[in-house]
Design a protein around this motif. Structure first.
Motif, PDB file in Angstrom:
ATOM      1  N   TRP A  35       0.844  -1.197   0.000  1.00  0.00           N
ATOM      2  CA  TRP A  35       0.000   0.000   0.000  1.00  0.00           C
ATOM      3  C   TRP A  35       0.882   1.250   0.000  1.00  0.00           C
ATOM      4  CZ3 TRP A  35      -2.407  -2.473   4.926  1.00  0.00           C
ATOM      5  CH2 TRP A  35      -3.242  -3.539   4.559  1.00  0.00           C
ATOM      6  N   VAL A  36       0.327   2.342  -0.520  1.00  0.00           N
ATOM      7  CA  VAL A  36       1.018   3.637  -0.438  1.00  0.00           C
ATOM      8  C   VAL A  36       0.765   4.213   0.957  1.00  0.00           C
ATOM      9  CG1 VAL A  36       1.144   5.989  -1.383  1.00  0.00           C
ATOM     10  CG2 VAL A  36       0.680   4.037  -2.914  1.00  0.00           C
ATOM     11  N   LEU A  37       1.810   4.739   1.589  1.00  0.00           N
ATOM     12  CA  LEU A  37       1.659   5.409   2.889  1.00  0.00           C
ATOM     13  C   LEU A  37       1.463   6.906   2.674  1.00  0.00           C
ATOM     14  CD1 LEU A  37       1.826   5.662   6.007  1.00  0.00           C
ATOM     15  CD2 LEU A  37       4.289   6.036   5.694  1.00  0.00           C
ATOM     16  N   LEU A  38       0.402   7.440   3.271  1.00  0.00           N
ATOM     17  CA  LEU A  38       0.169   8.898   3.273  1.00  0.00           C
ATOM     18  C   LEU A  38       0.373   9.434   4.682  1.00  0.00           C
ATOM     19  CD1 LEU A  38      -2.820  10.922   1.891  1.00  0.00           C
ATOM     20  CD2 LEU A  38      -2.276  11.018   4.322  1.00  0.00           C
ATOM     21  N   THR A  39       1.086  10.574   4.774  1.00  0.00           N
ATOM     22  CA  THR A  39       1.125  11.319   6.039  1.00  0.00           C
ATOM     23  C   THR A  39       1.099  12.815   5.713  1.00  0.00           C
ATOM     24  OG1 THR A  39       3.481  11.802   6.337  1.00  0.00           O
ATOM     25  CG2 THR A  39       2.762   9.580   6.934  1.00  0.00           C
ATOM     26  N   GLY A  40       1.161  13.621   6.766  1.00  0.00           N
ATOM     27  CA  GLY A  40       1.222  15.073   6.599  1.00  0.00           C
ATOM     28  C   GLY A  40       2.569  15.564   6.090  1.00  0.00           C
ATOM     29  N   GLY A  41       3.553  14.656   6.012  1.00  0.00           N
ATOM     30  CA  GLY A  41       4.773  14.917   5.239  1.00  0.00           C
ATOM     31  C   GLY A  41       5.878  15.714   5.902  1.00  0.00           C
ATOM     32  N   ARG A  42       5.631  16.263   7.095  1.00  0.00           N
ATOM     33  CA  ARG A  42       6.672  17.074   7.709  1.00  0.00           C
ATOM     34  C   ARG A  42       7.714  16.200   8.422  1.00  0.00           C
ATOM     35  NH1 ARG A  42       5.863  20.793  11.351  1.00  0.00           N
ATOM     36  NH2 ARG A  42       4.108  19.741  12.324  1.00  0.00           N
ATOM     37  N   ILE A  73      10.117  19.322   4.776  1.00  0.00           N
ATOM     38  CA  ILE A  73       9.599  18.051   4.276  1.00  0.00           C
ATOM     39  C   ILE A  73      10.469  16.940   4.840  1.00  0.00           C
ATOM     40  CG2 ILE A  73       9.240  16.603   2.247  1.00  0.00           C
ATOM     41  CD1 ILE A  73       8.667  18.915   0.611  1.00  0.00           C
ATOM     42  N   SER A  74       9.851  15.866   5.280  1.00  0.00           N
ATOM     43  CA  SER A  74      10.608  14.692   5.696  1.00  0.00           C
ATOM     44  C   SER A  74      11.389  14.144   4.504  1.00  0.00           C
ATOM     45  CB  SER A  74       9.652  13.620   6.225  1.00  0.00           C
ATOM     46  OG  SER A  74      10.319  12.381   6.326  1.00  0.00           O
ATOM     47  N   SER A  75      12.634  13.777   4.751  1.00  0.00           N
ATOM     48  CA  SER A  75      13.456  13.218   3.669  1.00  0.00           C
ATOM     49  C   SER A  75      12.944  11.844   3.231  1.00  0.00           C
ATOM     50  CB  SER A  75      14.904  13.096   4.144  1.00  0.00           C
ATOM     51  OG  SER A  75      14.941  12.277   5.306  1.00  0.00           O
ATOM     52  N   ALA A  76      12.002  11.290   3.991  1.00  0.00           N
ATOM     53  CA  ALA A  76      11.439   9.983   3.637  1.00  0.00           C
ATOM     54  C   ALA A  76      10.156  10.094   2.810  1.00  0.00           C
ATOM     55  CB  ALA A  76      11.190   9.173   4.912  1.00  0.00           C
ATOM     56  N   VAL A  77       9.832  11.317   2.359  1.00  0.00           N
ATOM     57  CA  VAL A  77       8.688  11.489   1.446  1.00  0.00           C
ATOM     58  C   VAL A  77       9.170  11.318   0.016  1.00  0.00           C
ATOM     59  CG1 VAL A  77       7.062  13.155   0.459  1.00  0.00           C
ATOM     60  CG2 VAL A  77       7.385  13.065   2.933  1.00  0.00           C
ATOM     61  N   ASP A  78       8.511  10.415  -0.737  1.00  0.00           N
ATOM     62  CA  ASP A  78       8.820  10.289  -2.163  1.00  0.00           C
ATOM     63  C   ASP A  78       8.084  11.345  -2.971  1.00  0.00           C
ATOM     64  OD1 ASP A  78      10.411   7.936  -1.922  1.00  0.00           O
ATOM     65  OD2 ASP A  78       8.572   6.758  -1.704  1.00  0.00           O
ATOM     66  N   VAL A  79       6.792  11.488  -2.686  1.00  0.00           N
ATOM     67  CA  VAL A  79       5.932  12.362  -3.484  1.00  0.00           C
ATOM     68  C   VAL A  79       5.335  13.432  -2.565  1.00  0.00           C
ATOM     69  CG1 VAL A  79       3.918  12.463  -4.994  1.00  0.00           C
ATOM     70  CG2 VAL A  79       5.384  10.431  -5.028  1.00  0.00           C
ATOM     71  N   PRO A  80       5.956  14.615  -2.533  1.00  0.00           N
ATOM     72  CA  PRO A  80       5.435  15.703  -1.696  1.00  0.00           C
ATOM     73  C   PRO A  80       4.383  16.508  -2.455  1.00  0.00           C
ATOM     74  CG  PRO A  80       7.594  16.281  -2.592  1.00  0.00           C
ATOM     75  CD  PRO A  80       7.232  14.941  -3.189  1.00  0.00           C
ATOM     76  N   VAL A  81       3.192  16.596  -1.888  1.00  0.00           N
ATOM     77  CA  VAL A  81       2.130  17.416  -2.466  1.00  0.00           C
ATOM     78  C   VAL A  81       2.074  18.711  -1.659  1.00  0.00           C
ATOM     79  CG1 VAL A  81      -0.362  17.594  -2.843  1.00  0.00           C
ATOM     80  CG2 VAL A  81       0.842  15.448  -3.329  1.00  0.00           C
ATOM     81  N   LEU A  82       2.355  19.828  -2.332  1.00  0.00           N
ATOM     82  CA  LEU A  82       2.388  21.125  -1.658  1.00  0.00           C
ATOM     83  C   LEU A  82       1.034  21.804  -1.822  1.00  0.00           C
ATOM     84  CD1 LEU A  82       5.894  22.441  -2.781  1.00  0.00           C
ATOM     85  CD2 LEU A  82       5.310  20.902  -0.908  1.00  0.00           C
ATOM     86  N   THR A  83       0.303  21.941  -0.715  1.00  0.00           N
ATOM     87  CA  THR A  83      -1.041  22.513  -0.830  1.00  0.00           C
ATOM     88  C   THR A  83      -1.037  24.028  -0.629  1.00  0.00           C
ATOM     89  OG1 THR A  83      -1.555  22.307   1.525  1.00  0.00           O
ATOM     90  CG2 THR A  83      -2.034  20.388   0.129  1.00  0.00           C
ATOM     91  N   GLY A  84      -0.108  24.551   0.174  1.00  0.00           N
ATOM     92  CA  GLY A  84      -0.151  25.979   0.489  1.00  0.00           C
ATOM     93  C   GLY A  84      -1.402  26.387   1.241  1.00  0.00           C
ATOM     94  N   MET A  85      -2.077  25.430   1.865  1.00  0.00           N
ATOM     95  CA  MET A  85      -3.379  25.698   2.503  1.00  0.00           C
ATOM     96  C   MET A  85      -3.371  25.500   4.010  1.00  0.00           C
ATOM     97  SD  MET A  85      -6.026  23.965  -0.122  1.00  0.00           S
ATOM     98  CE  MET A  85      -6.023  24.433  -1.868  1.00  0.00           C
ATOM     99  N   GLY A  86      -2.186  25.417   4.608  1.00  0.00           N
ATOM    100  CA  GLY A  86      -2.128  25.280   6.057  1.00  0.00           C
ATOM    101  C   GLY A  86      -2.937  24.092   6.540  1.00  0.00           C
ATOM    102  N   GLU A  87      -3.729  24.326   7.571  1.00  0.00           N
ATOM    103  CA  GLU A  87      -4.474  23.235   8.205  1.00  0.00           C
ATOM    104  C   GLU A  87      -5.557  22.637   7.312  1.00  0.00           C
ATOM    105  OE1 GLU A  87      -3.423  22.078  11.082  1.00  0.00           O
ATOM    106  OE2 GLU A  87      -1.871  23.616  10.988  1.00  0.00           O
ATOM    107  N   ALA A  88      -5.940  23.359   6.269  1.00  0.00           N
ATOM    108  CA  ALA A  88      -6.960  22.819   5.373  1.00  0.00           C
ATOM    109  C   ALA A  88      -6.453  21.566   4.678  1.00  0.00           C
ATOM    110  CB  ALA A  88      -7.394  23.863   4.347  1.00  0.00           C
ATOM    111  N   ARG A  89      -5.133  21.365   4.673  1.00  0.00           N
ATOM    112  CA  ARG A  89      -4.610  20.141   4.082  1.00  0.00           C
ATOM    113  C   ARG A  89      -5.011  18.915   4.898  1.00  0.00           C
ATOM    114  NH1 ARG A  89      -1.185  19.302   8.137  1.00  0.00           N
ATOM    115  NH2 ARG A  89       0.885  18.427   7.770  1.00  0.00           N
ATOM    116  N   ASN A  90      -5.420  19.082   6.142  1.00  0.00           N
ATOM    117  CA  ASN A  90      -5.890  17.940   6.927  1.00  0.00           C
ATOM    118  C   ASN A  90      -7.079  17.257   6.258  1.00  0.00           C
ATOM    119  OD1 ASN A  90      -3.976  18.946   8.639  1.00  0.00           O
ATOM    120  ND2 ASN A  90      -5.314  19.196  10.422  1.00  0.00           N
TER     121      ASN A  90
END
Lengths: 164, 164, 164, 164
Positions: A35-42, A73-90
């Protein structure tokens, strides 16, 4: 075909040692399942630990970031999605996850659990306190509870098999 | 000069009779103070009751809506802001409010309280259950508690005076 | 009942003297008609000029801001909506406006015109260059053109009367 | 380490046969370079063609979707990010891309080019009309122009080498 994406949510800077260990184990097991792992990426706390676990096991990692730039960004992120939306990215974290795994609790994490319940995403709380469980039970919607990472992954498999 | 904006958050379709009565009273008192009332803007529950209360008292009302079209807007909204962003509008509700008043609890409301704590907006829970109070206390950040609408408004005045 | 909201979009820091004069006049006329003026809310260029015009004429002004805090807000905004979403607030500007008036052109403004066309909001370009007109015409959707502020307001009245 | 992500933007339902052919070729070449392909993720036009091209060449594909559910996703998306934010996802497309390649033009695409210029993301227009070029030149910021897919990829390599 779109791949299965499992989110791991939990405290950033304030994560406990135990939260981070469970998160790392979750990341590893998610990667092993393919499975792909998703996190908040920081590069902090549960996010970072889960991402590192997944990379150790050769997985693919997705980070949904609050910022508009590739900072923190965590160095363990392969695909960083930059939202520029602060907490709305939750909201994006939750909607994008086939299952939301929760490891530890903070205000940001609580918003994600609440949004997952609201938007009908399956949620599994791993090692949650009674206070948290009682609070989220008050909304009258089912969610899973797991003792540890291995238990959580069994619940995810069960939830995914019911979706098909 | 930008006016003071007070948010009232609470359940939509699932609001209790009591939640709606408190919300209506909050709306009235907010309007009488000359503050702008902010809610999620839909024609349901706490949102709608607070908006109606504010209009009865001649106030100005702002609704931050999840939809991209003027559907399901409370007729008591003066200024409907259409976000087209679904639940991500909860973040806008919280950021825009000088103080967030919470009346009743639902998954959506819980996400707003959590986001308010996370983004350091002052929060006052009105008539909250012990379960909710204990949960939000676990984040170690202060928030207010009020018995009823009049009590809540006194707390808002106190919070606003400290900001100046 | 929800009030009519007219958006005025245009360059911020890079606005010309002429753009700002037209924007101020648009703000005044919008306020005199009893419509709410919406802009991006910052203390610069077309936004600020339109807001000042509306306040001179006693109107109600709404600012949809990119930031999460009350920084860089025009003093002529009555109701500041803090999105914390950066450029994504341009979508909210457009969706919330019953008609989008455009005065001058910048990259940010162009994104708003394009989004308005995409989401079927009526657009009126005031004093636009041939280059802009030709570009937006290429999408095959109708939009209005006005010589000056008074001409633009006549077009808005016409567009609103067709909606009813 | 975070991978390089190249966005391909262009019309959805209204894409021409030629736009789709160029997009497919761009997708292939992006995948061959080992970059991640980002598109808007829907099963239409330039998005779908680019995604299919990338999958033919064994690449990894990311789709940033407007919806909150897995509807209308291109089958060639590996990692679907569900924003539930409608057109506001265009901002995410642009911010997440190391370089934005544009193939064809529509109102939605124009909003992405404008947002890319505004947020200082490098943009390359592939086979653009004079009308589009003249319009975007009016903002006084540099952007690239390419005759065909191979030419565009050479420009991307050049832009990436300058970032390092």
């Amino acid at each position: 075909m779109p791949r299965t994406i499992i989110g791991v949510m939990g405290p950033g800077e304030g994560a406990s040692q135990e939260d981070r260990e469970v998160a790392r184990e979750l990341g590893k097991l998610i990667a092993k399942k393919g499975w792909v792992l998703l996190t908040g990426g920081r590069a902090h706390g549960v996010m970072h630990a889960a991402l590192e676990g997944a990379k150790l096991a050769g997985g693919l990692t997705l980070g949904i970031l609050p910022a508009a730039h590739r900072d923190d960004i965590s160095s363990a992120v392969d695909v960083p999605v930059l939202t520029g939306m602060g907490e709305a990215r939750n909201v994006v974290n939750v909607l994008t996850s086939d299952v939301v795994l929760v490891c530890g609790m903070s205000a940001g994490t609580a918003s994600e659990v609440a949004l997952a319940i609201k938007t009908h995403r399956p949620v599994v709380l791993v090692g949650a306190t009674d206070t948290s469980v009682r609070f989220f039970e008050s909304f009258g919607r089912p969610f899973g509870r797991a003792r540890d990472a291995a238990d959580a992954i069994r619940l995810v498999e069960d939830l995914l098999s019911r979706k098909e």
